[in-house]
Motif scaffolding. Structure first.
Motif, short mmCIF file in Angstrom:
data_model
loop_
_atom_site.label_atom_id
_atom_site.label_comp_id
_atom_site.label_asym_id
_atom_site.label_seq_id
_atom_site.Cartn_x
_atom_site.Cartn_y
_atom_site.Cartn_z
N SER A 102 0.82 -1.22 0.00
CA SER A 102 0.00 0.00 0.00
C SER A 102 0.85 1.27 0.00
O SER A 102 0.33 2.35 -0.28
CB SER A 102 -0.94 0.00 1.21
OG SER A 102 -0.21 -0.14 2.41
N LYS A 112 -0.01 5.05 -1.45
CA LYS A 112 0.14 6.30 -0.69
C LYS A 112 1.08 7.26 -1.40
O LYS A 112 0.87 8.47 -1.39
CB LYS A 112 0.63 6.00 0.73
CG LYS A 112 -0.48 5.39 1.60
CD LYS A 112 -0.34 5.78 3.06
CE LYS A 112 -1.50 5.22 3.87
NZ LYS A 112 -1.44 5.57 5.31
N MET A 162 -0.80 9.02 -4.11
CA MET A 162 -1.66 10.05 -3.56
C MET A 162 -0.84 11.26 -3.13
O MET A 162 -1.18 12.41 -3.44
CB MET A 162 -2.44 9.47 -2.37
CG MET A 162 -3.55 8.50 -2.82
SD MET A 162 -3.96 7.14 -1.64
CE MET A 162 -3.97 7.99 -0.09
N PHE A 200 -5.27 10.31 3.59
CA PHE A 200 -4.29 9.22 3.49
C PHE A 200 -4.78 7.82 3.86
O PHE A 200 -4.11 6.85 3.54
CB PHE A 200 -3.08 9.53 4.38
CG PHE A 200 -2.18 10.56 3.78
CD1 PHE A 200 -1.49 10.29 2.62
CD2 PHE A 200 -2.03 11.81 4.36
CE1 PHE A 200 -0.66 11.23 2.04
CE2 PHE A 200 -1.20 12.77 3.79
CZ PHE A 200 -0.51 12.48 2.62
N SER A 201 -5.89 7.72 4.55
CA SER A 201 -6.27 6.40 5.05
C SER A 201 -6.49 5.42 3.91
O SER A 201 -7.09 5.74 2.89
CB SER A 201 -7.54 6.51 5.89
OG SER A 201 -7.97 5.21 6.23
N LEU A 202 -6.02 4.22 4.13
CA LEU A 202 -6.05 3.19 3.09
C LEU A 202 -5.70 1.92 3.82
O LEU A 202 -4.57 1.77 4.28
CB LEU A 202 -4.96 3.53 2.07
CG LEU A 202 -4.89 2.77 0.78
CD1 LEU A 202 -5.97 3.28 -0.17
CD2 LEU A 202 -3.53 3.01 0.14
N ASP A 257 -3.19 5.65 9.63
CA ASP A 257 -4.18 6.33 8.77
C ASP A 257 -3.91 7.82 8.62
O ASP A 257 -4.55 8.48 7.82
CB ASP A 257 -5.59 6.16 9.34
CG ASP A 257 -6.07 4.73 9.28
OD1 ASP A 257 -5.52 3.97 8.46
OD2 ASP A 257 -6.98 4.38 10.03
#
Lengths: 477, 477
Positions: free
Chosen positions: A188, A192, A195, B324-326, B343
């Protein structure tokens, strides 16, 4: 005169901490891996407001012993087999303690000569240990999340016609969407980075994988062609050697061919598995990684180094430097040092992380580190063999390194019920205390993961895990 | 069975490290601040290749004592007055040692309950200590560079019509250039965030400052209007309370008004000065910061906490989380914890940084910390008064906190020669050894900076600095 706490109080506290640490590390294996507490309990046990006046370090350490130490997840426990099993080994812990006392910020060579040079040296040591060619140069970041972000920023910066560093991505008709590729098993941190860098999550193409969870290069080629046809520009492929879910290994040589063809930056995420490359017999898993533009691997994962320590190797240090270097007047020095570490990334403040890594490599030696990695592979194969021999269980992925993915599939239970059964099983296993494993999803199935990597793990811990799994599954039947 | 180094060897090494640390911290003030070495000397003194076999920790520590400890820049030295003077205090060092032994990754509440909850608790303690309202919630990052990057990412994400997280900035006609504003004195971390986030360095507007190096709100208003007219969208203003060069304070209330008017995110960089807000009489410098969307301040700068420890407070935690949460499958838990720290930013790996900060706050108490900050202000005013009383020197900026900017301006020397004279002077002062100061550029002039902030600094160190400056300047005349 206010000053620090009295020298003698500090010395006493440090010696007490020395014993606390030795006791903890030596005895952590006798605890439950996870503390049996509910959210909010630790906060509720502590004063809601800060103390007005100083308290003796002795009583702070009493509280530490009573309230903090028992209530962490014990990542340093040899039964911690969730996520990736990590260790702060003895030499690494000693190194961190000294680092805190020196408290240097290795932003400039001048501000921390030994810290800067030791960082370059241990990165060279490790480069040699993992068999990478000498044109790779490394430096240390806090986490792979940052190392990968820096690598993708450099890939973006390598689009020299676009001058993105200066002009940005927005409001410019000449800047196309920039695409990045990784497998559907990639970490992940790639999402990030997309993003954070303003590239957009949707412009990350998650390429499908084969039955062994490896990126399928023909699908990668298709995706790149499709994007080119649609006017996007492919800037980077992130190949993973040792994915998080299964430690699968992407076919790096074929991916490197595609990157060369399309002039894309090849970043290798070997955050976990990179350490295994110190064993020559495991190098075949790393075939082709020497063709990468950048490689991340984390000694804090499987090289017995306390958090945080993530190595980023790049083939062209100037490319990284030109992405981020920016020297304000107050940091200009007349020194002739080759490298000021602050130029290589976002963060100006840099802890002296090389010290612990230097102590770990010397404390175990290359052969000692190899021996430990090999032992973890042996234990993983042993666990895998027990699973394969038991008809009520199945291995869910190959075991190239030290992670074992498996599930319970008792006779007579429908496929549709297995997810729930395995979720119940892991809950029961973890509730027992001596081991802690995690889960993942593979091909839509709920799968258990046992990560072997703690420096104190022994065959007895693996037996204990397997016993727990069998007993708890029997009880659930 | 390989395992860690033997328990007894570790215990011995930890006790030796305890003495090394106590000796170092207690005696560092007797050393030269900077080691008299040239680039490459440390590397040359160490083996170029990693050791094949394990070495006893005793001999590694011998080498540490001989080669590493003497060759760092001694940031923990009370004569270190360059950049910002920082300290790893006794309680903080003990905290870091324990952190390394626990070695938890506080990514999830579940993986580290006490680490997660202690982080939230100490952030609440500090919020109260600096007088911020209770709707601010804090968490700990490694550096202000990252805290500011996260804040500006949240400001970018707050452009909800653009869906930048998902779609990115590039190749979209509907996305205008996004502008960020800070003063010409703001920290280079803002520049690096612009570059990293894909916003483009050119879209950072460096607003002019007044004679006291404070952002001029009327110029900010003009810049915003100009950008709006040109089709850019202003998304954030970074106001600094305590700039790096002079610790000047931007007029936050006027800036906050403009941010409200233009719905821009107000980020306050108080990385250095934030600690001073624990003294109520210094709060006027912080007027208006309670209107910010985000605030960064670094206990590793002026709150006696070892590197790294940067607090980011945001008024709306969900805004940060949604940036940012993922949560990948393998990190899904059934816990009801309010916060999983992963997160809130880019980095998945998170050290247990709250422990040292908790120990520092308790080890000195709020009043003890206030006393130390006040003493540093007193020493800075004392130094400033000596400078003002000496006609050969001039104070180059107000001294709101504990940094003193000054230069040598002997009678009869042309303005055009002063830069060179002051560069020679700083070189001579630093070469003496007992103090280390840095320089900056103000209004095109080369200016010396003396930063007072080390926990062990005393009036004698300030006298020593001033004596060095006067004697070396006399020698140069």
């Amino acid at each position: 005169m206010p000053g620090d706490i009295p020298d003698e109080e500090l010395r006493r506290a440090l010696h007490r901490a020395a014993d606390l640490i030795a006791d903890y590390v030596g005895g952590v294996g006798d605890r439950a891996v996870l503390p049996p507490i509910a959210p909010g309990e630790v906060i509720a046990s502590l004063p809601a407001r800060p103390p007005k006046t100083a308290e003796p370090l002795e009583s702070i350490l009493d509280d530490y012993e009573r309230l903090i130490e028992p209530n962490v997840g014990h990542w340093n426990h040899p039964g911690f087999m969730a996520y990736f099993a990590i260790s702060g080994s003895g030499p690494g812990i000693v190194g961190e303690a000294l680092t805190a006392a020196l408290n240097v910020n290795a932003m400039l060579w001048r501000s921390a000569p030994a810290a800067t040079e030791l960082e370059l040296l241990v990165c060279d040591w490790l480069r040699e240990m993992v068999g990478l060619p000498s044109d790779f140069r490394g430096h240390i970041n806090d986490t792979a999340s940052i190392s990968t972000l820096l690598a993708l920023a450099a890939a973006r910066h390598a689009q020299t016609d676009l001058d993105i560093r200066r002009l940005g991505l927005a409001g410019r008709a000449e800047v196309p969407r920039l695409a990045v590729y990784c497998s559907d098993q990639a970490h992940s941190s790639v999402d990030k980075a997309m993003m954070a860098l303003g590239l957009g999550h949707d412009n990350l193409r998650r390429i499908g994988t084969d039955a062994e969870f490896r990126m399928r290069p023909e699908l990668l080629a298709e995706a790149i062609e499709g994007d080119l046809a649609a006017g996007l520009r492919p800037i980077s492929v992130v190949a993973t050697v040792g994915t998080t879910s299964t430690t699968s290994v992407d076919p790096v040589p074929a991916i490197a061919d595609l990157c060369r063809e399309h002039r894309s930056w090849l970043h290798i995420d070997a955050a976990y598995a990179g350490s295994a490359a110190i064993c020559p017999e495991l190098r075949p898993h790393f075939a082709g990684w020497e063709r990468a533009d950048s490689i991340v691997f984390n000694p804090h994962k499987w090289l017995f180094t306390p958090l945080d320590c993530s190595l980023l190797y790049v083939r062209d240090l100037d490319q990284l430097r030109s992405t981020f270097s920016l020297v304000p007047e107050y940091l200009k020095t007349g020194d002739s040092a080759d490298i000021n570490l602050m130029d290589l990334g976002v963060q100006l403040g840099r802890r002296f992380r090389a010290l612990k890594l230097w102590m770990v490599i010397r404390g175990f030696g290359v052969e000692g580190l190899q021996e430990r990695i090999r032992e973890h592979l042996r234990l993983a194969r042993k666990l895998a063999s027990w699973i394969e021999a038991d008809p009520s269980f199945e291995l869910c992925a190959p075991v190239p390194f030290s992670l074992v993915c498996f599930r319970w599939c008792p006779a007579g239970v429908e496929e549709s019920e297995l997810d729930v059964s395995n979720a119940r099983l892991i809950e029961a296993v973890n509730a027992r205390g001596p081991v802690f494993i995690s889960h993942t999803e593979l091909d839509g199935r709920y799968v258990l993961r046992a990560a072997i990597g703690n420096i104190r793990v022994t065959e007895e811990h693996i037996r204990r895990l397997w016993r727990s799994v069998r007993e708890e599954s029997a009880a659930l039947e």
